[in-house]
Design a protein around this motif. Structure first.
Motif: not given
Length: 441
Positions: A189-198, A202-205, A378-382, A397-399
């Motif tokens: 796949k060309e897009k990283f974690l395509a199911r997640e919000d960009d 992008d933060l995880i990558f 690192k990370g964020m809450f949405k 939640i990436y935290a």
């Protein structure tokens, strides 16, 4: 031929829980398991428990070989506990062997010999098995491991190539990088974690790359060939052929229902084109009094989903019939990278695609005191909220400790509670959950 009231094929979460309850009521129960190392099922032996044990010890800086030893001690203890949970019941029996249907309610069990048994009710609980892609030389390579074998390696690979940048692949990538391996991830796949919000992806990558993990996306794998002390991987990226040498190759390209050799062709049980057992909303197959539990029926491959399958089936057997798959609309999930990513409900991307009106709350983890205490901000809450009803539509939640906080949000969604309840809640301090006071302002 021995006859049982209940026969459960496989020792997974939903099946073993059902077996315990039915046996404790005095009903005869037979649990058939083909491997002594799988008493208790995938989760405690080769899935969530051992992998999280290794992840936690990797984060602590424990040497890999010691991490493996600690994991083995933990799974051995749980395996023994699960065996006796059934075998010690007066009407519970655990039989080692491989089961095969002869007809809807007669099974042939192969162990030292062949044994036939009959069950009034039969529950298929055989789980899923790793998929190996048809890449030339991959299946034959002695350096290839799947997600199961990767947790039994005797030594830490200096260079690990992971095929697949999905959730399982990323968990192992983060884990082995923490132990000190050079990790290279290849994905078609060309897009990283395509199911997640960009913004989340992008933060995880960025963070995984900073951890030293090397990604090659949008590649095609051409061939794997063995050398004396390593494997050579040939792949194509941007039209150019390239090679990588690896001490080990981890194939993390998904899992499929484990139905091979079950003899389902001798029954009325139907399967889909993907090999999933077809069930109705009550988990009944087309064969009378035959159910399917857990991964083998398709859908989310989580042990807590299998446990909910148990609840649906027991509810039928008790005559209440109030539970069904139709109720399973809000299911959280977590990916145990460092820090973990946890989600429930809709992403912002999905809400936009559906044309929904939503209010977005976004907060960077660096603003949470507990994250700074843990030295990982690192990370964020949405969180997405319906502006009219004030109900939560979804969260990402990436935290640190996101896997705990997501359960609070899931509970509010399931209980049809307004987001303001979480916003105004009094939380203990310092905790990650108290971040919701600030996130939802």
């Amino acid at each position: 031929m021995e006859k049982y009231k209940n026969i459960i094929i496989g020792f997974g979460k939903g099946g073993k829980t059902l077996a315990k309850v039915l046996a404790s009521r005095g009903e005869s129960v037979l649990v058939i398991e083909k491997s002594k190392r799988m008493y208790g099922g995938t989760c405690i032996n080769v899935g969530c428990i051992p992998s999280k044990s290794l992840i936690v010890n990797g984060e602590k800086g424990v040497p890999f070989t010691k991490g493996i030893m600690k994991k083995e001690a933990l799974t051995a203890k749980l395996r023994n506990k699960n065996y006796h949970m059934i075998a010690d019941e007066a009407t519970g029996t655990v039989m080692d062997g491989t089961a095969r249907f002869i007809s809807n309610h007669i099974l042939e069990i192969k162990n030292d010999g062949l044994t036939r048994v009959e069950g009034d009710r039969i529950f298929i609980n055989t789980g899923a098995t790793p998929i190996v892609l048809p890449i030339k030389g991959l299946k034959e390579s002695k350096y290839v491991v799947d997600s199961l074998a990767a947790m039994d390696l005797e030594a830490l690979p200096e260079t690990l190539v992971i095929i697949g940048a999905g959730y399982i692949g990323l968990e192992f990538a983060s884990m082995f990088a923490n132990y000190g391996s050079k990790v290279i991830v290849l994905d078609a796949k060309e897009k990283f974690l395509a199911r997640e919000d960009d913004d989340v992806a992008d933060l995880i990558f960025k963070d995984l790359t900073a951890q030293g993990i090397e990604f090659h996306l949008g590649v095609s794998l051409d061939e794997v060939s063995d050398r004396t002390d390593h494997a050579k991987i040939i792949y194509t990226e941007n039209g150019q052929t390239a090679t990588i040498n690896a001490d080990k190759i981890l194939a993390a390209t998904g899992r499929k229902p484990n139905i091979a050799g079950l003899g389902l062709e001798n029954t009325d049980v139907k399967i889909t084109d993907r090999g999933e057992i077809v069930v109705d909303d009550l988990l009944r197959t087309d064969a009378p009094n035959v159910w399917a539990i857990g991964d083998v029926k398709g859908g989310p491959q989580f042990t807590y989903v299998s446990l909910d399958d148990y609840r649906i089936i027991l509810d039928q057997l008790d005559g209440n019939n109030t539970r069904s798959l139709k109720d399973r609309t809000i299911v959280p999930s977590s990916v145990f990278i460092t820090p973990p990513l946890s989600t429930v409900g809709l992403t912002e991307k999905a809400a936009k695609a559906m044309g929904l009106d939503y209010k977005l709350f976004k907060f960077m983890t660096a603003g949470v005191p507990k994250a700074n205490i843990l030295e990982d901000p690192k990370g964020m809450f949405k969180v997405l909220v319906d502006p009219k009803t004030e109900r939560i539509l979804g969260a990402s939640i990436y935290a640190e400790e996101s896997h705990e906080v997501i359960n609070l949000i899931t509970l509010a969604m399931k209980g049809d509670l307004p987001y303001t309840l979480l916003r105004d809640q009094i939380y203990t301090h310092p905790t990650m959950s108290e971040a919701l006071n600030d996130v939802l302002k």
